[in-house]
Design a protein around this motif. Structure first.
Motif, PDB file in Angstrom:
ATOM      1  N   PRO A   1       0.837  -1.200   0.000  1.00  0.00           N
ATOM      2  CA  PRO A   1       0.000   0.000   0.000  1.00  0.00           C
ATOM      3  C   PRO A   1       0.869   1.246   0.000  1.00  0.00           C
ATOM      4  CG  PRO A   1       0.085  -0.964   2.187  1.00  0.00           C
ATOM      5  CD  PRO A   1       0.799  -1.917   1.270  1.00  0.00           C
ATOM      6  N   VAL A   2       0.406   2.271  -0.649  1.00  0.00           N
ATOM      7  CA  VAL A   2       1.084   3.565  -0.661  1.00  0.00           C
ATOM      8  C   VAL A   2       0.046   4.657  -0.395  1.00  0.00           C
ATOM      9  CG1 VAL A   2       2.267   5.266  -2.103  1.00  0.00           C
ATOM     10  CG2 VAL A   2       2.970   2.870  -2.194  1.00  0.00           C
ATOM     11  N   GLU A   3      -0.966   4.676  -1.265  1.00  0.00           N
ATOM     12  CA  GLU A   3      -1.935   5.766  -1.230  1.00  0.00           C
ATOM     13  C   GLU A   3      -3.206   5.391  -0.475  1.00  0.00           C
ATOM     14  OE1 GLU A   3      -1.308   3.658  -3.539  1.00  0.00           O
ATOM     15  OE2 GLU A   3      -2.898   3.388  -5.020  1.00  0.00           O
ATOM     16  N   GLN A   4      -3.279   4.176   0.038  1.00  0.00           N
ATOM     17  CA  GLN A   4      -4.535   3.726   0.663  1.00  0.00           C
ATOM     18  C   GLN A   4      -4.872   4.503   1.932  1.00  0.00           C
ATOM     19  OE1 GLN A   4      -2.468   1.776  -1.019  1.00  0.00           O
ATOM     20  NE2 GLN A   4      -3.945   1.158  -2.567  1.00  0.00           N
ATOM     21  N   LEU A   5      -3.832   4.847   2.730  1.00  0.00           N
ATOM     22  CA  LEU A   5      -4.111   5.620   3.947  1.00  0.00           C
ATOM     23  C   LEU A   5      -4.712   6.975   3.587  1.00  0.00           C
ATOM     24  CD1 LEU A   5      -0.902   4.742   5.985  1.00  0.00           C
ATOM     25  CD2 LEU A   5      -3.258   4.242   6.677  1.00  0.00           C
ATOM     26  N   ALA A   6      -4.150   7.623   2.576  1.00  0.00           N
ATOM     27  CA  ALA A   6      -4.688   8.927   2.158  1.00  0.00           C
ATOM     28  C   ALA A   6      -6.123   8.770   1.670  1.00  0.00           C
ATOM     29  CB  ALA A   6      -3.814   9.529   1.065  1.00  0.00           C
ATOM     30  N   ALA A   7      -6.367   7.710   0.905  1.00  0.00           N
ATOM     31  CA  ALA A   7      -7.715   7.503   0.373  1.00  0.00           C
ATOM     32  C   ALA A   7      -8.721   7.338   1.510  1.00  0.00           C
ATOM     33  CB  ALA A   7      -7.740   6.284  -0.541  1.00  0.00           C
ATOM     34  N   LEU A   8      -8.351   6.579   2.525  1.00  0.00           N
ATOM     35  CA  LEU A   8      -9.277   6.340   3.630  1.00  0.00           C
ATOM     36  C   LEU A   8      -9.414   7.576   4.503  1.00  0.00           C
ATOM     37  CD1 LEU A   8      -8.077   2.728   4.424  1.00  0.00           C
ATOM     38  CD2 LEU A   8     -10.359   3.342   3.607  1.00  0.00           C
ATOM     39  N   ARG A   9      -8.303   8.268   4.728  1.00  0.00           N
ATOM     40  CA  ARG A   9      -8.358   9.447   5.598  1.00  0.00           C
ATOM     41  C   ARG A   9      -9.089  10.610   4.942  1.00  0.00           C
ATOM     42  NH1 ARG A   9      -2.116   8.974   7.064  1.00  0.00           N
ATOM     43  NH2 ARG A   9      -2.206   7.527   8.821  1.00  0.00           N
ATOM     44  N   SER A  10      -9.102  10.629   3.617  1.00  0.00           N
ATOM     45  CA  SER A  10      -9.795  11.742   2.958  1.00  0.00           C
ATOM     46  C   SER A  10     -11.307  11.549   2.995  1.00  0.00           C
ATOM     47  CB  SER A  10      -9.315  11.882   1.508  1.00  0.00           C
ATOM     48  OG  SER A  10      -9.626  10.726   0.768  1.00  0.00           O
TER      49      SER A  10
END
Lengths: 657, 657
Positions: free
Chosen positions: A470-479
């Motif tokens: 994962p790279v962008e998954q945290l940003a996707a969920l946090r947004s």
């Protein structure tokens, strides 16, 4: 059925149809196609099969109804109104208007009688599957001889669009495997979708397909024939499998453009309305229903209310005889006392393994807690070890085996949560949260506390390579609004996160855990995770140089960098931020205590998209994130290659403005 | 088949198996289960059916092979090595090591012979469907009498996990509807998945299921029987439908823990290796293959190379006779000359409608351009009006009707793009990009130029309500590495965006368009969209107060706020930022020209998650974003409720630090 009865039934169906299209006309927006074609099946279901009490729309033993084809909201609202739910003619007139009780698609928690928010196609089917799972489990767990406190059906109404979505197949398979015989889906089969005739895009044989998934299949040739629909529903109830009833209909039945996609999502217009009135022999002013029709509904509902009264009597004795079970059924929190969970500072342990320990304890302490995985329980470490699998022949099992069906799992978990009576979690790798993102969103929209456990939270996944890192998954969920994302730094924060999740009942939670071992941090014991962020290692002087902010595995890295900087006479404080969302909900005072504005030399460190961190560091700060894809190699090597070492962190801090 | 041949075949299969498990042993990581069970089917397919040239792995008319079960990479690599692709024994020994040609899952563009990156389950099937679509279309478009320059099969190897994913159903349905008879899927049916026996999570009858989707079904009872596999492949090739061949296998065949999930993803160990050698009568040192086996492969490949030579001859004449078509087949850019596209400043037009105009022009100017929608063409405005539907009986059609199958569509688009010879786009609502996010990611990982068109890009969606109003989708897409996201401000930027997308060949592009009308901005004519951001309205004085940064529909709002501020004597410049990713790739000099560091009083405005904008405004700036879900009401009212008015923007700017 007497003639009078039949006439009243027809008038009632017409009332539902006309109210629906009038709502759409009034707002110049909506979907008349399904309102006109599905009114007979929805009416037959609501009036002659479903158990509910319009005065108690949250009754736990009501039959559930999920309008998977959520664009048919006008039909649902008109039926809720006719059945006496708290939805007035004025509410109907305000269809799709600001703040009304009748929004464009059904919204759970907003409109009484709406059991699930729908609109994003396919998910309604998944949620209905979850509701039927919950019913089967709770019935086995809670019912006692002569006291069937949980004993109801789950119905869904789905359209062609629902069945084209891949998640519908996942839902079918999950339900078929579990033989959820109290799940009944009405399939509004009108051979038309938004862009035109279904034949442009599909040659799927739905009968064969559902039978392949071990479902019972029933068919109604004429979707206007209430008796046929009624008979099919009775057959469905007698089946030992979940049932899909294919009801052949004509989209926009009665409207000038019936049978075409022109009537799917466009109001029929005043001319259309006139033609419909003619066709259905309806001579009422707009939004007007003859008293005889209202009376007819009231009579039908009175019988339902008697069923509710009978249940109340049983429930009263049940509460007396089984107070614990009764309380459990009404409880929506779970607790985690951590007496048995101790980790030695310095010891290295992966947070997925701590999560495993936590789950065992939560399961032991909370009989209403359960969950499952999308075929990765062994890797996510989410198997409840003292429990069996939930299965067709073992409804008491607490391990749900969803198969490699992330989206279907997540929608089913939402259905379980919506049902009430239990708290449920589901797990997969963080990188595959992409597959189920739509269901996390719906949980957030519905403000329900589904828990998602995503392990393998960074590039440290290693050998499996970039498709699995994962790279962008945290940003996707946090947004995403309305969801709390926890990325605990160590064992202590993991336990604390679960404690907070247990008490959170108004939103979904996501907890991401590491594959690799992480040092247990003494200072994180009983960490204030509920505040989202806190000073883990304070500055040593009154004039610190700046702040290192980190989450998860990068917190211990920040501590190492701090030591290194200290040797060079640079004093920094380390902030652990396991949950950005919670931190952003704290008072300004608390936020500025943790991140003092004067300290604008800041470095945020996380092995994921840097996007999430700029708000905390500003133009004078820096983010050490990952804004490219990972690579396949042993985890430690990948971490090093991407620069997540104490030296590089220390060097980066020195570079901040 | 002679005895000698049969012996060589068996030895070759064993070589593939042993190399595969030895790779996994060497790296202590990988999936021996599929390597051992699927080697016979993969060998039979590669050697006796597939056309390829290991020296020309990008030959456009090669048969395609997608290892949908990407965790079987070791098997693929060993076969590529044995067949003479540029993959040495040393490469095999470096399996899953840093920088090696043999990463954990197959990576397109990295390892010769790998036709698609796989690993995230189910998507390989979708990509194979896309490749078969491309083949069918190009064959119809480009072949001439006696010159079948495009005439090949597409093969995929899928496991139980692939078929449990919902996207597999979407792929099956799309392929069945289009009767892609040159698509053949080998289904490695071993009854086991990662967490245990398949029966825990599925009772799906795959034969019935694929037949329901209008596929041909073949079955091989013994997955070790090369003749049975070979015969099934021949039957498949003769079918007028796509074929799934269910090959019954034993996971980890030959290993001590064969038939169980213990052998799925864990190396067999040195003991296991010894037992395998015994079982397969293999007495070679590690990574050693007898010369006779290499010779056998070389002989088989020599025949394939002759096929390639024959094709080259045809191609040579074809290039002479049809130079335009030949050039078109090798072209990967499309152009958009905008002579016919003129919009009057001041006029209001939705960017989805401009996108419609652009698509018509691109289609007219580029015969290799095509695309489709997930049943929202009429709303997304993406129908190519002069063209027919691509259909089973109309392979020349350029409108792809994917049905309500976003994820399947996106994976198929990736397959079309991977195939080469065309450029393709696909569309849905921005909010439903959630459903297909995993495929955008794979396109980015593969560095291929699939184009995604997402309309209805903000809360302005209005009446359909929060389930249909995107909020966090822009942040989710922008946080993803390797993809450019365009949100054009007006008609001019929309045209410019398409021009840039046409020239972009090394990454996917996403263009989001508005539902509502947006003023045409004179200053945006021939905007430098390729730079990602630019000063649309410069400051009026030498000492501006700050900067308004916006994208999409908020750019004209920023201009209105600027006027309002100017009346109060506050001078601001307006930066339009249609593509953050491109702006971040510009020189520091350009970036600081557009956003001068001294101007740190900045306000970013976008009707979406604020997360994406903090990097541009810093701690002294502000973001006017949307960090909550929308609401159902007419679009203009929703916009106003959320504060996106000139007054509120001006007021917010004045509040910035």
């Amino acid at each position: 059925m007497s003639n009078q009865q039949a006439t009243l039934d027809q008038k009632s169906v017409t009332a539902a149809r006309m109210l629906g299209v009038e709502m759409i006309e009034a707002s110049h927006s909506g979907h008349p196609g399904i309102v006109l074609d599905a009114a007979p099946m929805a009416y037959t279901l609501f009036e002659y099969h479903m158990r509910f009490n319009p005065k108690q729309p949250k009754w736990i033993n009501r039959d559930r109804f999920v309008l998977s084809a959520g664009h048919g909201s006008a039909l649902l609202y008109s039926l809720l109104h006719l059945n006496g739910f708290d939805l007035t003619v004025d509410d109907l007139k305000a269809f799709r208007q600001m703040g009304s009780k009748t929004p464009g698609h059904p919204e759970y928690g907003w409109t009484p009688g709406v059991d699930a928010s729908t609109g994003p196609l396919g998910q309604g089917l998944g949620m209905a599957v979850g509701m039927a799972i919950a019913e089967k489990h709770l019935a086995a767990q809670c019912n006692r001889p002569g006291m069937p406190v949980i004993d109801h059906y789950t119905y869904a109404l789905a359209g062609d669009g629902d069945l084209m979505e891949g998640i519908s197949q996942e839902a079918l398979d999950i339900a078929g495997n579990l033989q959820l015989n109290k799940l009944i889906v009405l399939y509004d089969s009108n051979d038309v979708s938004l862009d035109g005739p279904l034949s442009m895009s599909t040659h799927d044989n739905v009968e064969q397909r559902v039978k392949a998934a071990s479902w019972n299949y029933e068919r109604v040739e004429d979707g206007n024939d209430l008796a046929q629909i009624d008979a099919a529903l009775w057959r469905a109830k007698r089946s030992d499998k979940p049932t899909l009833i294919e009801v052949k209909t004509v989209i926009g039945y009665g409207a000038p453009k019936q049978g075409t996609n022109k009537v799917h999502g466009t109001p029929v217009g005043q001319d259309g309305l006139a033609i419909l009135k003619e066709k259905f022999d309806w001579h009422e002013p707009s939004f007007t229903v003859p008293q005889a029709v209202y009376d007819h509904f009231q009579e039908l509902v009175a019988a339902k209310e008697k069923q509710y009264q009978r249940w109340l009597e049983i429930w009263a004795s049940y509460q007396q005889q089984y107070p614990q079970l009764a309380a459990q059924l009404m409880n929506d929190e779970f607790k985690l006392s951590d007496d048995a969970l101790n980790y030695q500072p310095g010891e290295k342990i992966a947070t997925r393994l701590v999560c495993d320990d936590a789950l065992q304890e939560i399961a032991r302490q909370n009989p209403m807690f359960w969950g499952g995985a999308a075929d990765l329980a062994s890797s996510n470490k989410t198997l409840l070890k003292k429990d069996d699998n939930f299965a067709a022949d073992n409804p008491l099992g607490r391990n749900l085996r969803f198969g490699v069906r992330e989206f279907g799992m997540a929608a089913a978990l939402n259905g379980i949560t919506l049902h009430g009576g239990t708290r449920a979690f589901g797990s997969t790798f963080l990188v595959f949260s992409d597959y189920l993102k739509g269901a996390v969103r719906l949980a957030a929209l519905m403000k329900i506390p589904t828990a998602f456990v995503f392990s393998h939270d960074s590039l440290a996944v290693g050998e499996d390579g970039p498709t699995h890192e994962p790279v962008e998954q945290l940003a996707a969920l946090r947004s995403m609004p309305g969801v709390d994302v926890y990325r605990p730094a160590d064992a202590n924060e993991t336990i604390a996160s679960w404690q907070v999740i247990g008490k959170t009942t108004d939103r979904p939670s996501v907890i991401v855990t590491s594959r690799q071992g992480l040092p247990v941090l003494a200072a994180a014991k009983h960490a204030p995770v509920e505040r989202g962020a806190y000073i883990l290692a304070p500055a040593q002087t009154n004039h610190p140089a700046g702040i290192l902010i980190a989450s998860g595995s990068e917190v211990s890295l920040a501590l190492q960098a701090r030591e290194r900087l200290a040797k060079e006479g640079i004093d920094v404080q380390v902030v652990s931020m396991p949950c950005q969302e919670r931190f952003l909900r704290q008072s300004k005072q608390y936020q500025e205590m943790v991140l003092p504005p004067r300290l604008d030399k800041r470095l945020a460190i996380e092995m994921g998209s840097s996007m999430c961190w700029h708000r905390f560091v500003g133009l004078n700060g820096m983010v050490m994130g990952v804004d490219e894809f990972g690579t396949s190699a042993p985890g430690e090597q990948v971490i090093e290659k991407f620069g997540f070492t104490p030296e590089r962190v220390a060097a980066a801090f020195k570079q901040t403005a």
